[in-house]
Motif scaffolding. Structure first.
Motif, PDB file in Angstrom:
ATOM      1  N   ASN A 120       0.795  -1.497  -0.055  1.00 12.98           N
ATOM      2  CA  ASN A 120       0.226  -0.031  -0.072  1.00 12.98           C
ATOM      3  C   ASN A 120       0.827   1.372   0.345  1.00 12.98           C
ATOM      4  O   ASN A 120      -0.091   2.198   0.395  1.00 12.98           O
ATOM      5  N   ILE A 121       1.952   1.136  -0.259  1.00 15.91           N
ATOM      6  CA  ILE A 121       2.980   2.502   0.015  1.00 15.91           C
ATOM      7  C   ILE A 121       2.506   3.549  -1.960  1.00 15.91           C
ATOM      8  O   ILE A 121       2.259   2.446  -2.451  1.00 15.91           O
ATOM      9  N   GLU A 122       3.070   4.809  -1.338  1.00 10.48           N
ATOM     10  CA  GLU A 122       3.430   5.257  -2.906  1.00 10.48           C
ATOM     11  C   GLU A 122       3.651   4.810  -4.326  1.00 10.48           C
ATOM     12  O   GLU A 122       4.913   4.470  -3.433  1.00 10.48           O
ATOM     13  N   ASP A 123       3.058   4.814  -4.995  1.00 12.71           N
ATOM     14  CA  ASP A 123       3.519   4.325  -6.543  1.00 12.71           C
ATOM     15  C   ASP A 123       5.004   5.047  -6.939  1.00 12.71           C
ATOM     16  O   ASP A 123       5.910   4.537  -7.373  1.00 12.71           O
ATOM     17  N   THR A 124       4.982   5.914  -6.552  1.00 13.91           N
ATOM     18  CA  THR A 124       6.404   6.838  -6.289  1.00 13.91           C
ATOM     19  C   THR A 124       7.611   6.583  -5.873  1.00 13.91           C
ATOM     20  O   THR A 124       8.579   7.040  -5.879  1.00 13.91           O
ATOM     21  N   ASN A 125       7.399   6.206  -4.402  1.00 17.23           N
ATOM     22  CA  ASN A 125       8.402   5.538  -4.109  1.00 17.23           C
ATOM     23  C   ASN A 125       8.852   3.510  -3.965  1.00 17.23           C
ATOM     24  O   ASN A 125      10.342   2.998  -3.504  1.00 17.23           O
ATOM     25  N   VAL A 126       7.976   3.010  -4.853  1.00 21.09           N
ATOM     26  CA  VAL A 126       8.134   1.546  -5.141  1.00 21.09           C
ATOM     27  C   VAL A 126       9.775   1.245  -5.834  1.00 21.09           C
ATOM     28  O   VAL A 126      10.762   0.460  -4.363  1.00 21.09           O
ATOM     29  N   TYR A 127      10.796   2.417  -7.216  1.00 22.97           N
ATOM     30  CA  TYR A 127      11.759   2.102  -6.977  1.00 22.97           C
ATOM     31  C   TYR A 127      13.017   2.671  -6.194  1.00 22.97           C
ATOM     32  O   TYR A 127      13.862   1.394  -6.340  1.00 22.97           O
ATOM     33  N   ASP A 128      12.760   3.512  -5.357  1.00 27.36           N
ATOM     34  CA  ASP A 128      13.297   3.932  -4.455  1.00 27.36           C
ATOM     35  C   ASP A 128      13.611   3.214  -3.607  1.00 27.36           C
ATOM     36  O   ASP A 128      14.729   2.448  -2.612  1.00 27.36           O
ATOM     37  N   PHE A 129      11.944   1.998  -2.208  1.00 34.64           N
ATOM     38  CA  PHE A 129      13.098   1.335  -1.909  1.00 34.64           C
ATOM     39  C   PHE A 129      13.004   0.097  -1.795  1.00 34.64           C
ATOM     40  O   PHE A 129      13.504  -0.850  -1.358  1.00 34.64           O
ATOM     41  N   LEU A 130      13.014  -0.188  -2.925  1.00 32.90           N
ATOM     42  CA  LEU A 130      13.703  -1.318  -4.141  1.00 32.90           C
ATOM     43  C   LEU A 130      15.046  -1.725  -4.043  1.00 32.90           C
ATOM     44  O   LEU A 130      16.041  -2.289  -3.705  1.00 32.90           O
ATOM     45  N   LYS A 131      15.648  -0.039  -3.593  1.00 37.02           N
ATOM     46  CA  LYS A 131      16.846   0.407  -4.277  1.00 37.02           C
ATOM     47  C   LYS A 131      17.326  -0.119  -2.813  1.00 37.02           C
ATOM     48  O   LYS A 131      18.677  -0.804  -1.652  1.00 37.02           O
ATOM     49  N   MET A 132      16.599   0.687  -1.268  1.00 36.74           N
ATOM     50  CA  MET A 132      17.057   0.835   0.324  1.00 36.74           C
ATOM     51  C   MET A 132      16.735  -0.298   0.258  1.00 36.74           C
ATOM     52  O   MET A 132      17.938  -0.794   1.087  1.00 36.74           O
ATOM     53  N   PHE A 133      16.161  -0.932   0.252  1.00 34.89           N
ATOM     54  CA  PHE A 133      14.810  -2.191   0.893  1.00 34.89           C
ATOM     55  C   PHE A 133      15.808  -4.116   0.169  1.00 34.89           C
ATOM     56  O   PHE A 133      15.828  -4.360   1.607  1.00 34.89           O
ATOM     57  N   THR A 134      16.500  -3.822  -0.686  1.00 35.54           N
ATOM     58  CA  THR A 134      15.955  -4.902  -1.305  1.00 35.54           C
ATOM     59  C   THR A 134      17.724  -5.579  -1.501  1.00 35.54           C
ATOM     60  O   THR A 134      18.486  -4.555  -1.914  1.00 35.54           O
ATOM     61  N   PHE A 135      18.214  -6.442  -2.088  1.00 36.95           N
ATOM     62  CA  PHE A 135      19.127  -6.937  -2.661  1.00 36.95           C
ATOM     63  C   PHE A 135      19.399  -7.132  -3.619  1.00 36.95           C
ATOM     64  O   PHE A 135      20.246  -7.746  -4.825  1.00 36.95           O
ATOM     65  N   ILE A 136      18.094  -7.132  -4.364  1.00 36.18           N
ATOM     66  CA  ILE A 136      18.284  -6.573  -6.129  1.00 36.18           C
ATOM     67  C   ILE A 136      19.264  -6.097  -6.671  1.00 36.18           C
ATOM     68  O   ILE A 136      19.209  -4.809  -6.087  1.00 36.18           O
ATOM     69  N   ASP A 137      19.640  -6.925  -7.852  1.00 30.09           N
ATOM     70  CA  ASP A 137      20.512  -5.621  -8.693  1.00 30.09           C
ATOM     71  C   ASP A 137      20.027  -4.481  -9.134  1.00 30.09           C
ATOM     72  O   ASP A 137      18.827  -4.215  -9.974  1.00 30.09           O
ATOM     73  N   ILE A 138      20.947  -3.245  -8.589  1.00 25.77           N
ATOM     74  CA  ILE A 138      20.415  -1.918  -8.822  1.00 25.77           C
ATOM     75  C   ILE A 138      20.199  -1.613 -10.634  1.00 25.77           C
ATOM     76  O   ILE A 138      19.449  -0.701 -11.308  1.00 25.77           O
ATOM     77  N   LEU A 139      21.018  -2.056 -11.950  1.00 25.29           N
ATOM     78  CA  LEU A 139      20.755  -2.188 -12.951  1.00 25.29           C
ATOM     79  C   LEU A 139      19.587  -3.082 -13.174  1.00 25.29           C
ATOM     80  O   LEU A 139      18.588  -2.531 -13.925  1.00 25.29           O
ATOM     81  N   GLU A 140      18.897  -3.714 -12.770  1.00 20.93           N
ATOM     82  CA  GLU A 140      17.409  -3.978 -12.606  1.00 20.93           C
ATOM     83  C   GLU A 140      16.621  -3.388 -12.351  1.00 20.93           C
ATOM     84  O   GLU A 140      15.807  -3.204 -13.005  1.00 20.93           O
ATOM     85  N   ILE A 141      17.102  -3.276 -10.952  1.00 14.88           N
ATOM     86  CA  ILE A 141      16.212  -1.847 -11.022  1.00 14.88           C
ATOM     87  C   ILE A 141      15.630  -0.693 -11.463  1.00 14.88           C
ATOM     88  O   ILE A 141      14.744  -0.439 -11.772  1.00 14.88           O
ATOM     89  N   ASN A 142      16.295   0.103 -12.144  1.00 16.51           N
ATOM     90  CA  ASN A 142      17.080   0.715 -12.669  1.00 16.51           C
ATOM     91  C   ASN A 142      15.551   0.509 -14.120  1.00 16.51           C
ATOM     92  O   ASN A 142      14.981   1.467 -14.085  1.00 16.51           O
ATOM     93  N   GLN A 143      16.100  -0.844 -14.861  1.00 21.50           N
ATOM     94  CA  GLN A 143      15.171  -1.419 -16.247  1.00 21.50           C
ATOM     95  C   GLN A 143      14.121  -1.128 -15.561  1.00 21.50           C
ATOM     96  O   GLN A 143      12.759  -1.209 -16.499  1.00 21.50           O
TER      97      GLN A 143
END
Length: 422
Positions: free
Chosen positions: A262-285
């Protein structure tokens, strides 16, 4: 050494608010493994999601080969950190602090590896040294290195001083020196070179760096992580219904998962970078492709799954996924009794019942309908289901409706649910 530039990685993931002596720190951690620490005061019986970023950052340092030290503030929690607090904390008892220390120490142990050789994590408690300290020695050896003028001009202190209704007690004012002494002791006894914490800890971290330099002429380092504030101005992790805890008995894994969904859509990709260990290149894509189809919701689900598994483990994530499919998909999913216990705890509205006349009464009792007439019309319009099975006429409850002998799920449409607990 790990070829990855750790500081650049942290910055690219949005995990740096302040950093002291960046070039020197970067050079050291590129060529040497260091010890670093973060402190947690046991002011409750559980950590909450506001503590996640410091813990995850410690984990990132450990993955890179460095040694994380977690300092439990068994002594400092008796005082309470005044940093950016509107009023003085209610003092905690020694009994509660000892109990809470045990509980949050266990939580922390899930995030770091305490048995991996030279960079095994270490858990310490600052009451080890504060229980032995002499107040006159502390004032002479520590207090003399701090200027009152500087201390009262720190933003966190100044905000309290200018408020005549609250002010700041000498007890709270002294907290800054206590935390500085923590850094000093850890530097001397455990060769700690870096302290990390939330952005509101910058003043305390700076004081520790200052004390170590004044007493030992050694340069040490500090790094803070941004505090996350929601669009409504509320600190991240707080909701209208309360704090989102890491303890499953205080916030169920299902509710924890739904918080991230339920977080705001605008936060999803910033939070993926901050809270997960998914490769940042994948998150940017993923972020570039967010407008394709329903990608944002898929990526939000990825975020929720990653963090839920990190905090609660794979088994609880599977439980959360069963509950989610049961409530929101067309698939026929069988829940375990423990899944219903989560829903009863805080997942959906629930009511305790001994006897209900019929379905119409149940809909009114659970507030899914405003009246028996309203309930009757909803049943006729095919919008009511019992345990995911559509009901087209009024119904008298029987034992077959009671899953595990005690749970009945009422639903109005796809999004409105209530749990009858017999």
């Amino acid at each position: 050494m790990n070829p990855c530039n750790l500081i650049d990685m942290l910055r690219n993931r949005g995990l740096i608010s302040h950093i002291a002596h960046e070039n020197s720190l970067n050079e050291i951690i590129q060529n040497h493994f260091i010890s670093l620490y973060c402190g947690f005061d046991p002011t409750d019986d559980s950590l909450h999601i506001g503590h996640l970023l410091p813990l995850i950052t410690l984990k990132r340092f450990q993955i890179a080969g460095h040694r994380p030290i977690v300092l439990i503030g068994g002594a400092t929690s008796l005082i309470g950190d005044p940093s950016f607090k509107k009023k003085e904390r209610i003092f905690c008892s020694n009994k509660n602090i000892n109990l809470w220390t045990e509980k949050i120490s266990k939580q922390i142990s899930y995030f770091l590896d305490f048995n991996c050789g030279d960079n095994s994590a270490c858990l310490l408690n600052n009451n080890i040294w504060f229980n032995k300290i002499n107040i006159l020695s502390f004032l002479r050896d520590v207090g003399k290195h701090f200027s009152i003028n500087t201390m009262i001009n720190r933003t966190a202190v100044k905000q309290r001083i200018i408020r005549p209704d609250q002010g700041i007690s000498f007890t709270e004012f002294s907290y800054n020196l206590l935390q500085a002494y923590d850094f000093f002791i850890l530097h001397e006894k455990y060769q700690v070179l870096l302290q990390i914490g939330g952005a509101d800890q910058w003043g305390n971290i700076s004081s520790g760096m200052h004390l170590i330099y004044r007493r030992n002429r050694k340069k040490v380092f500090g790094l803070t992580i941004p505090l996350l504030i929601q669009s409504n101005g509320i600190k991240f992790g707080k909701t209208e219904s309360g704090t989102v805890w890491l303890n499953a008995k205080k916030t169920s894994p299902y509710k924890f998962y739904q918080f991230w969904m339920n977080i705001e859509d605008t936060n999803v990709y910033d939070f993926l970078k901050m809270f997960t260990f998914i490769d940042i290149l994948e998150i940017n894509q993923r972020e570039k492709e967010r407008h394709i189809g329903n990608n944002v919701m898929y990526d939000k689900s990825c975020l929720a799954k990653n963090i839920t598994e990190l905090v609660h483990g794979k088994e609880q994530l599977l439980s959360v996924e069963r509950i989610t499919h049961f409530l929101f998909s067309k698939q026929h999913i069988y829940l375990k009794e423990s899944d219903f216990e989560q829903l009863k705890q805080d997942g959906i509205p629930s009511v305790q019942v001994k006897y209900i006349k019929d379905l119409q009464d149940a809909l009114v009792y659970t507030s899914l309908a405003q009246s028996r007439t309203h309930a009757k019309n909803m049943i006729i319009s095919n919008s009511i289901s019992i345990n995911r099975q559509k009901i087209r006429k009024n119904h008298i409850f029987n034992n077959q409706d009671k899953l595990f002998g005690k749970f009945t799920l009422l639903s109005r449409g796809k999004k409105h649910h209530s749990l009858l607990c017999w």
